[in-house]
Design a protein around this motif. Structure first.
Motif, PDB file in Angstrom:
ATOM      1  N   THR A  56      -5.776  -3.305  -0.251  1.00 49.45           N
ATOM      2  CA  THR A  56      -4.463  -2.666  -0.315  1.00 49.45           C
ATOM      3  C   THR A  56      -4.555  -1.321  -1.028  1.00 49.45           C
ATOM      4  OG1 THR A  56      -3.327  -4.791  -0.317  1.00 49.45           O
ATOM      5  CG2 THR A  56      -2.095  -2.902  -1.153  1.00 49.45           C
ATOM      6  N   VAL A  57      -5.304  -1.282  -2.137  1.00 48.26           N
ATOM      7  CA  VAL A  57      -5.482  -0.033  -2.880  1.00 48.26           C
ATOM      8  C   VAL A  57      -6.154   1.013  -2.002  1.00 48.26           C
ATOM      9  CG1 VAL A  57      -6.778   1.042  -4.762  1.00 48.26           C
ATOM     10  CG2 VAL A  57      -5.467  -1.038  -5.178  1.00 48.26           C
ATOM     11  N   ARG A  58      -7.191   0.600  -1.316  1.00 47.75           N
ATOM     12  CA  ARG A  58      -7.928   1.539  -0.469  1.00 47.75           C
ATOM     13  C   ARG A  58      -7.035   2.080   0.640  1.00 47.75           C
ATOM     14  NH1 ARG A  58     -13.715  -0.487   0.815  1.00 47.75           N
ATOM     15  NH2 ARG A  58     -13.716  -0.210  -1.450  1.00 47.75           N
ATOM     16  N   GLN A  59      -6.168   1.234   1.185  1.00 45.39           N
ATOM     17  CA  GLN A  59      -5.272   1.674   2.254  1.00 45.39           C
ATOM     18  C   GLN A  59      -4.287   2.723   1.734  1.00 45.39           C
ATOM     19  OE1 GLN A  59      -3.232  -1.585   4.145  1.00 45.39           O
ATOM     20  NE2 GLN A  59      -2.544  -0.343   5.884  1.00 45.39           N
ATOM     21  N   GLY A  60      -3.753   2.503   0.525  1.00 48.40           N
ATOM     22  CA  GLY A  60      -2.822   3.465  -0.051  1.00 48.40           C
ATOM     23  C   GLY A  60      -3.483   4.788  -0.362  1.00 48.40           C
ATOM     24  N   VAL A  61      -4.705   4.734  -0.905  1.00 47.83           N
ATOM     25  CA  VAL A  61      -5.434   5.957  -1.231  1.00 47.83           C
ATOM     26  C   VAL A  61      -5.856   6.677   0.047  1.00 47.83           C
ATOM     27  CG1 VAL A  61      -7.536   6.861  -2.290  1.00 47.83           C
ATOM     28  CG2 VAL A  61      -6.209   5.097  -3.470  1.00 47.83           C
ATOM     29  N   ASP A  62      -6.306   5.917   1.047  1.00 48.13           N
ATOM     30  CA  ASP A  62      -6.694   6.516   2.331  1.00 48.13           C
ATOM     31  C   ASP A  62      -5.534   7.286   2.949  1.00 48.13           C
ATOM     32  OD1 ASP A  62      -9.262   5.566   2.173  1.00 48.13           O
ATOM     33  OD2 ASP A  62      -8.961   3.915   3.593  1.00 48.13           O
ATOM     34  N   GLN A  63      -4.317   6.761   2.796  1.00 51.07           N
ATOM     35  CA  GLN A  63      -3.140   7.418   3.352  1.00 51.07           C
ATOM     36  C   GLN A  63      -2.966   8.801   2.741  1.00 51.07           C
ATOM     37  OE1 GLN A  63      -1.080   5.982   5.716  1.00 51.07           O
ATOM     38  NE2 GLN A  63       0.165   7.831   5.843  1.00 51.07           N
TER      39      GLN A  63
ATOM     40  N   SER B 194      -9.832   4.702 -10.752  1.00 51.54           N
ATOM     41  CA  SER B 194     -10.729   4.069  -9.782  1.00 51.54           C
ATOM     42  C   SER B 194     -10.006   2.947  -9.046  1.00 51.54           C
ATOM     43  CB  SER B 194     -11.949   3.493 -10.500  1.00 51.54           C
ATOM     44  OG  SER B 194     -11.566   2.411 -11.324  1.00 51.54           O
ATOM     45  N   GLU B 195     -10.578   2.523  -7.936  1.00 51.75           N
ATOM     46  CA  GLU B 195      -9.982   1.423  -7.180  1.00 51.75           C
ATOM     47  C   GLU B 195      -9.840   0.185  -8.064  1.00 51.75           C
ATOM     48  OE1 GLU B 195     -12.066   0.515  -3.634  1.00 51.75           O
ATOM     49  OE2 GLU B 195     -11.471   2.355  -2.581  1.00 51.75           O
ATOM     50  N   ARG B 196     -10.850  -0.064  -8.888  1.00 52.82           N
ATOM     51  CA  ARG B 196     -10.807  -1.236  -9.777  1.00 52.82           C
ATOM     52  C   ARG B 196      -9.634  -1.129 -10.756  1.00 52.82           C
ATOM     53  NH1 ARG B 196     -14.263  -5.173 -11.655  1.00 52.82           N
ATOM     54  NH2 ARG B 196     -13.964  -5.805 -13.831  1.00 52.82           N
TER      55      ARG B 196
ATOM     56  N   TYR C 107       0.833  -1.202   0.000  1.00 55.56           N
ATOM     57  CA  TYR C 107       0.000   0.000   0.000  1.00 55.56           C
ATOM     58  C   TYR C 107       0.863   1.246   0.000  1.00 55.56           C
ATOM     59  CZ  TYR C 107       0.765   1.431   4.883  1.00 55.56           C
ATOM     60  OH  TYR C 107       1.316   1.899   6.040  1.00 55.56           O
ATOM     61  N   PHE C 108       2.044   1.153   0.670  1.00 51.12           N
ATOM     62  CA  PHE C 108       2.930   2.314   0.724  1.00 51.12           C
ATOM     63  C   PHE C 108       3.650   2.502  -0.609  1.00 51.12           C
ATOM     64  CE2 PHE C 108       6.092   5.204   2.531  1.00 51.12           C
ATOM     65  CZ  PHE C 108       5.311   5.903   3.429  1.00 51.12           C
ATOM     66  N   GLN C 109       3.924   1.407  -1.308  1.00 53.55           N
ATOM     67  CA  GLN C 109       4.486   1.519  -2.651  1.00 53.55           C
ATOM     68  C   GLN C 109       3.480   2.200  -3.583  1.00 53.55           C
ATOM     69  OE1 GLN C 109       6.700  -1.875  -4.352  1.00 53.55           O
ATOM     70  NE2 GLN C 109       6.320  -2.950  -2.405  1.00 53.55           N
ATOM     71  N   LEU C 110       2.210   1.832  -3.449  1.00 57.26           N
ATOM     72  CA  LEU C 110       1.170   2.470  -4.265  1.00 57.26           C
ATOM     73  C   LEU C 110       1.080   3.953  -3.922  1.00 57.26           C
ATOM     74  CD1 LEU C 110      -1.164   2.355  -6.296  1.00 57.26           C
ATOM     75  CD2 LEU C 110      -2.671   1.792  -4.366  1.00 57.26           C
ATOM     76  N   ARG C 111       1.156   4.282  -2.649  1.00 52.95           N
ATOM     77  CA  ARG C 111       1.147   5.690  -2.233  1.00 52.95           C
ATOM     78  C   ARG C 111       2.259   6.450  -2.934  1.00 52.95           C
ATOM     79  NH1 ARG C 111       4.500   8.469   0.637  1.00 52.95           N
ATOM     80  NH2 ARG C 111       3.851  10.368   1.774  1.00 52.95           N
TER      81      ARG C 111
END
Length: 246
Positions: free
Chosen positions: A51-58, A37-39, A13-17
């Motif tokens: 995992t995507v949602r966690q990165g975006v939430d950050q 989008s998340e999808r 998730y942090f890599q996605l961030r």
């Protein structure tokens, strides 16, 4: 295209961030642009939706993205660095290429209570002008300023037009007051109902509380108590190592 390394010790998730942040800072995703989008992010980077949602939430919690219910997630405007020097709001906004504004909320003259008397080093009961204004940048509410000024230094200040003008500029041009020193403290807080309404943020939103004393010729002439939107400001300072002792 940057990819997620499944073998990296850095959480996915942090890599996605980091990937999204790079797209934002390189302007590939400009201000107010929707992010995928998340999808789409799940498919593109082979990640679970959680995992995507966690990165975006950050990034949302950091103020780099914002959500619009029913529409998606968008790139937020970059935060403005809080000036850590003696400069007026008007001067600071102009230096950033933004149009400063000021809306009068209240102005009055009050006798100094024990606290104000101590701050200004005057006798209790000394007359103090209090001016409350909403400060804007390009029309957007940014801060609430509550200036306390020794009335003896600017006797008819409350009779003057201050809307969309620099208070420091008026004090210098009309009364010859030039602030040559000051000190400032910054605290974190939550917006109450009244401040939230003026700043157009939700009640309980994070804000920065500034208290600044400004001096002229060794005399405390102004106490400024301001509430700044934490979603639009960040604090930045340069750091260095002290020279080694000889």
């Amino acid at each position: 295209m940057t990819t997620i390394d499944p073998h990296s010790p850095v959480p996915k998730y942090f890599q996605l961030r980091a990937i999204l942040l790079d797209l934002i800072e390189s302007a590939e995703l400009p201000v107010d642009a929707p992010i995928p989008s998340e999808r789409e992010l799940c498919v593109r980077y082979r990640l679970s939706r959680m995992t995507v949602r966690q990165g975006v939430d950050q990034l949302v919690s950091e103020g780099r993205l914002y959500r619009v219910p029913g529409k998606g997630t968008f790139v937020a405007r970059p935060k403005i660095e809080m000036p850590l020097r003696l400069v007026s709001f008007t001067e600071d906004m102009l230096a950033r290429g933004l149009r400063p504004g000021a809306v009068d909320l209240d102005r009055r003259t009050v006798p100094a209570d024990a606290r104000l008397a101590r701050i200004f080093d005057v006798e209790p009961g000394t007359q103090i002008h209090v001016i409350e204004r909403l400060r804007t940048a390009d029309g957007e509410p940014m801060a609430l300023e509550r200036a306390h000024i020794l009335a003896s230094l600017a006797p008819d200040l409350l009779d003057r037009r201050l809307a969309d003008r620099s208070l420091y500029g008026v004090l210098e041009a009309v009364y010859g007051l030039v602030f040559d020193a000051g000190d400032q403290t910054i605290d974190a807080s939550l917006a109450d109902a009244a401040d939230a309404r003026h700043l157009q943020i939700a009640r309980g939103s994070a804000v920065l509380l500034l208290q600044r004393r400004s001096y002229t010729g060794g005399v405390c002439a102004e106490l400024g108590v301001s509430t700044y939107r934490a979603d639009r400001y960040q604090i930045h300072t340069a750091l260095g190592n002290p020279p080694p002792h000889s």
